[in-house]
Design a protein around this motif. Structure first.
Motif, PDB file in Angstrom:
ATOM      1  N   TYR A  35       0.858  -1.188   0.000  1.00 40.57           N
ATOM      2  CA  TYR A  35       0.000   0.000   0.000  1.00 40.57           C
ATOM      3  C   TYR A  35       0.891   1.234   0.000  1.00 40.57           C
ATOM      4  CZ  TYR A  35      -3.839  -3.132   1.251  1.00 40.57           C
ATOM      5  OH  TYR A  35      -4.742  -4.132   1.246  1.00 40.57           O
ATOM      6  N   GLN A  36       0.402   2.246  -0.738  1.00 43.91           N
ATOM      7  CA  GLN A  36       1.119   3.512  -0.791  1.00 43.91           C
ATOM      8  C   GLN A  36       0.158   4.626  -0.389  1.00 43.91           C
ATOM      9  OE1 GLN A  36       2.934   4.447  -4.559  1.00 43.91           O
ATOM     10  NE2 GLN A  36       3.881   6.333  -3.770  1.00 43.91           N
ATOM     11  N   ILE A  37       0.577   5.370   0.595  1.00 47.62           N
ATOM     12  CA  ILE A  37      -0.277   6.454   1.127  1.00 47.62           C
ATOM     13  C   ILE A  37       0.498   7.741   1.000  1.00 47.62           C
ATOM     14  CG2 ILE A  37      -1.496   7.367   3.132  1.00 47.62           C
ATOM     15  CD1 ILE A  37      -1.670   4.501   4.140  1.00 47.62           C
ATOM     16  N   GLU A  38      -0.131   8.709   0.336  1.00 49.01           N
ATOM     17  CA  GLU A  38       0.470  10.027   0.199  1.00 49.01           C
ATOM     18  C   GLU A  38      -0.532  11.065   0.725  1.00 49.01           C
ATOM     19  OE1 GLU A  38       1.570  10.826  -3.743  1.00 49.01           O
ATOM     20  OE2 GLU A  38       3.151   9.289  -3.816  1.00 49.01           O
ATOM     21  N   THR A  39      -0.053  11.992   1.508  1.00 42.95           N
ATOM     22  CA  THR A  39      -0.904  13.066   2.040  1.00 42.95           C
ATOM     23  C   THR A  39      -0.009  14.250   2.375  1.00 42.95           C
ATOM     24  OG1 THR A  39      -2.493  13.678   3.757  1.00 42.95           O
ATOM     25  CG2 THR A  39      -0.695  12.213   4.413  1.00 42.95           C
ATOM     26  N   SER A  40      -0.687  15.311   2.687  1.00 42.96           N
ATOM     27  CA  SER A  40       0.081  16.521   3.026  1.00 42.96           C
ATOM     28  C   SER A  40       0.624  16.402   4.458  1.00 42.96           C
ATOM     29  CB  SER A  40      -0.810  17.759   2.913  1.00 42.96           C
ATOM     30  OG  SER A  40      -1.883  17.672   3.844  1.00 42.96           O
ATOM     31  N   ALA A  41       1.548  17.241   4.738  1.00 40.45           N
ATOM     32  CA  ALA A  41       2.170  17.216   6.065  1.00 40.45           C
ATOM     33  C   ALA A  41       1.160  17.595   7.155  1.00 40.45           C
ATOM     34  CB  ALA A  41       3.361  18.166   6.096  1.00 40.45           C
ATOM     35  N   PHE A  42       0.321  18.515   6.895  1.00 37.15           N
ATOM     36  CA  PHE A  42      -0.655  18.960   7.896  1.00 37.15           C
ATOM     37  C   PHE A  42      -1.599  17.833   8.254  1.00 37.15           C
ATOM     38  CE2 PHE A  42      -4.785  20.805   8.927  1.00 37.15           C
ATOM     39  CZ  PHE A  42      -4.456  21.634   9.986  1.00 37.15           C
ATOM     40  N   VAL A  43      -2.121  17.138   7.240  1.00 29.74           N
ATOM     41  CA  VAL A  43      -3.044  16.041   7.492  1.00 29.74           C
ATOM     42  C   VAL A  43      -2.339  14.910   8.197  1.00 29.74           C
ATOM     43  CG1 VAL A  43      -4.537  14.331   6.403  1.00 29.74           C
ATOM     44  CG2 VAL A  43      -4.485  16.651   5.546  1.00 29.74           C
ATOM     45  N   GLY A  44      -1.081  14.657   7.853  1.00 29.17           N
ATOM     46  CA  GLY A  44      -0.339  13.587   8.505  1.00 29.17           C
ATOM     47  C   GLY A  44      -0.145  13.859   9.998  1.00 29.17           C
ATOM     48  N   VAL A  45       0.155  15.092  10.303  1.00 32.30           N
ATOM     49  CA  VAL A  45       0.344  15.419  11.727  1.00 32.30           C
ATOM     50  C   VAL A  45      -0.957  15.259  12.486  1.00 32.30           C
ATOM     51  CG1 VAL A  45       0.873  17.290  13.314  1.00 32.30           C
ATOM     52  CG2 VAL A  45       2.300  16.911  11.310  1.00 32.30           C
ATOM     53  N   VAL A  46      -2.052  15.676  11.899  1.00 29.95           N
ATOM     54  CA  VAL A  46      -3.346  15.561  12.584  1.00 29.95           C
ATOM     55  C   VAL A  46      -3.708  14.091  12.767  1.00 29.95           C
ATOM     56  CG1 VAL A  46      -5.798  16.032  12.358  1.00 29.95           C
ATOM     57  CG2 VAL A  46      -4.145  17.794  11.785  1.00 29.95           C
ATOM     58  N   ALA A  47      -3.433  13.281  11.741  1.00 33.74           N
ATOM     59  CA  ALA A  47      -3.744  11.859  11.848  1.00 33.74           C
ATOM     60  C   ALA A  47      -2.942  11.196  12.959  1.00 33.74           C
ATOM     61  CB  ALA A  47      -3.473  11.168  10.513  1.00 33.74           C
TER      62      ALA A  47
END
Length: 599
Positions: A35-47
């Motif tokens: 699996y490959q997951i790409e997201t922005s830094a802001f969303v990653g921190v919130v997650a």
């Protein structure tokens, strides 16, 4: 307030952090298990933050579920403990007010809730005491001895139970145990001292007194006084077996308490027996100036052997000058003067104290003075006054009156409880058990009293024999109007005028009773052979009348006259209101008065 501040700072920091991430865009790429997951830094921190919060929440729920049984058990224990302490508080209050039912109830609750609490055992023991169950109380106190925290509490409880039961031996052992365990406990030291003093163990009592003084249980003056009392008691016991040791102990006691009368008496007596008259006199004089006492006066008077009663009187006079105005000095002088048969000096010494209500001792001394002076009537009077006079000073402790000093009160066991003073119930209140009324009328003869009794008996018999309807006045005999005039030696009898019939009856009665009258007068002459000049002259008149026999009386009856005077005894036998004329006439009566006074 602090929490609000921290929360505000946390929110501000989170906002600044998010704003900082929003101003700096970036991409986060994760490849894991195909699996490959790409997201922005802001969303990653919130997650990530949400994931951590979820883990914390799951951990808290699991921890809460895991710790619930223990928390419930702890809550139950706290509730039970609260109930136990509440029961202890209410039980102690119930014991204080004397409510046995409530005390027993709360004692049971406390026993179930707090079985190992020391106060629970105390509440149980005191409840048993309130109920009167001594055995249960002793079991409760004995159970406290196994616990180090409650050992002294159990010892004190058992000590009180032993005292209440009158077991002095057990109380002594328990008090000694309390002192050995903790000498700073005042009750243990004081109780041990009192018990040892009551048992007469003076050496051990002195050691306990030293412990009490060392730990501050008694002040220095009290300790010195108690030590002097114990030394005096030991000196009294060893006076005959070891006089030297007794003298040392008495001198030490006088050094600590110069006003201690028994110590001065013992020291003076022992010094005088060794020939040290000056030292003995000096010791007694110093104590006499502080507390005068009759024993000191006696010891001072006999301190110098071989003195005559006159010389002892001079010594006592010098001793009394040290305390002018004190009654003990006057009594000591009077006693020494009586021994020296100096009646005037004895009377002079007691004269200032004869007004009002003199004490029994002064009355007794005055009786001896008057008896020695030859005035038996005044001796009777003073002996009678001594019977109802206020009591003298004595050694008194806790209401117990003793004729000699004791180191310990036999009532409470306190040391140095005896004081030399008058009984409180006798101050200002004479003894009214004996009241002697003085007869102010002229003394009557015994024959007149017999005639009055015979006439009263005859009158009573006539009243009983009279008819019920007749008045008492009709049968009553005529009133005797005989008037007795004269003194105790010779009494003139004047009778009312009589009619012819009464004269004839009287003449016959006189004729028939002339011989008996002469015989009675002859008997009176023999009984009154020892007396005053007046009584002897009366006896001569009576003997002349008896020598005439019945002839003079018959002639007087024939002429219609009667004798102008008849002889009567000077006084009734053992009449306390009339002084006897001879010294050997009333010894039995005087002995009776002395015996009554001694009793």
């Amino acid at each position: 307030m602090t929490r609000i501040l921290f929360f505000t700072l946390f929110v501000i920091a989170a906002a600044l952090g998010l704003a900082w991430l929003a101003d700096r865009p970036g991409t986060i790429s994760i490849e894991w298990l195909g699996y490959q997951i790409e997201t922005s830094a802001f969303v990653g921190v919130v997650a990530v933050a949400l994931f951590v919060a979820t883990l914390i929440l799951i951990y808290s729920v699991l921890r809460y579920i895991w710790t619930r049984p223990a928390a419930v058990a702890a809550h139950m224990r706290q509730r039970k403990q609260k109930q136990g302490f509440d029961a202890l508080s209410r039980g102690l209050v119930a014991i204080g007010v004397g409510d046995r039912a409530q005390a027993q109830r709360y004692a049971g609750v406390a026993q179930r809730a707090l079985p190992r609490e020391p106060l629970t055992a105390l509440l149980k023991a005191q409840t048993a005491q309130l109920k009167g169950d001594d055995a249960a109380a002793r079991r409760s106190f004995e159970g406290m001895l196994d616990n180090q925290d409650t050992e002294l509490l159990g010892v004190r409880g058992l000590f009180l139970e032993a005292k209440r039961a009158g077991d002095e031996a057990a109380a002594l052992v328990l008090a000694q145990k309390a002192v050995d365990r903790n000498p700073k406990l005042a009750w243990g030291v004081n109780a041990l001292f009192d018990l040892q003093a009551r048992e007469g163990d003076w050496d051990q009592a002195l050691n306990t007194l030293a412990i009490a003084r060392q730990n501050g249980h008694v002040d220095s003056p009290t300790a010195n006084r108690r030590r002097a009392v114990l030394l005096t008691a030991e000196a009294r016991e060893t006076e005959h077996s070891d006089p030297n040791k007794a003298l040392i102990l008495a001198n030490e006691a006088l050094r600590l308490a110069p006003s201690l009368v028994p110590a001065a008496e013992i020291a003076g007596r022992l010094l005088a027996s060794k020939g040290e008259v000056r030292s003995a006199s000096r010791q007694i004089l110093r104590t006499w100036s502080l507390s005068p006492h009759p024993d000191l006066a006696v010891a001072y008077a006999f301190a110098k052997p071989g003195l005559s009663p006159k010389d002892r009187l001079k010594r006592v006079e010098y001793l009394a000058k040290q305390t002018p105005g004190d009654v003990e000095g006057a009594v000591a002088i009077a006693q020494a003067a009586v021994d020296a048969r100096d009646w005037d000096r004895a009377r002079e010494a007691l004269n200032p104290y004869l007004e009002g209500a003199p004490s029994a001792r002064i009355c007794t001394l005055m009786a001896r003075i008057e008896g020695g002076s030859g005035d038996k009537g005044r001796e009777r009077e003073w002996l009678a006054r001594a019977l109802r006079a206020p009591r003298d000073r004595a050694w008194i402790a806790d209401g117990y009156i003793s004729d000699r000093w004791l180191p310990v009160s036999p009532v409470t066991g306190l040391v140095d409880a005896f004081e030399w003073r008058a009984p409180a119930d006798a101050i200002g209140r004479p003894d009214e058990t004996l009241q002697i009324d003085e007869w102010t009328e002229p003394p009557r003869d015994a024959s007149a009293m017999v005639r009055d009794n015979q006439e009263a008996s005859a009158s009573t018999e006539r009243d009983q024999a009279s008819p019920s309807g007749q008045k008492a006045e009709a049968t009553a005999p005529p009133k005797d109007e005989t008037v007795i005039e004269g003194t105790a030696t010779e009494v003139a009898v004047t009778e009312p005028e009589k009619g012819p019939d009464d004269k004839r009856d009287a003449e016959g009665a006189r004729t028939s009773t002339g011989e008996s009258t002469a015989a009675d007068l002859d008997t009176n002459e023999k009984n009154e052979s020892v007396g005053s000049a007046g009584s002897r002259s009366s006896a001569r008149d009576g003997s002349a009348l008896s020598r005439d026999g019945g002839g003079a009386a018959t002639q007087a009856a024939a002429d219609g006259d009667r004798p102008s005077a008849i002889l009567v005894p000077r006084r009734a036998p053992d009449d306390p209101g009339v002084a006897p004329d001879s010294e050997d006439e009333s010894e039995v009566s005087l002995q009776r008065f002395r015996s009554a006074h001694i009793r």
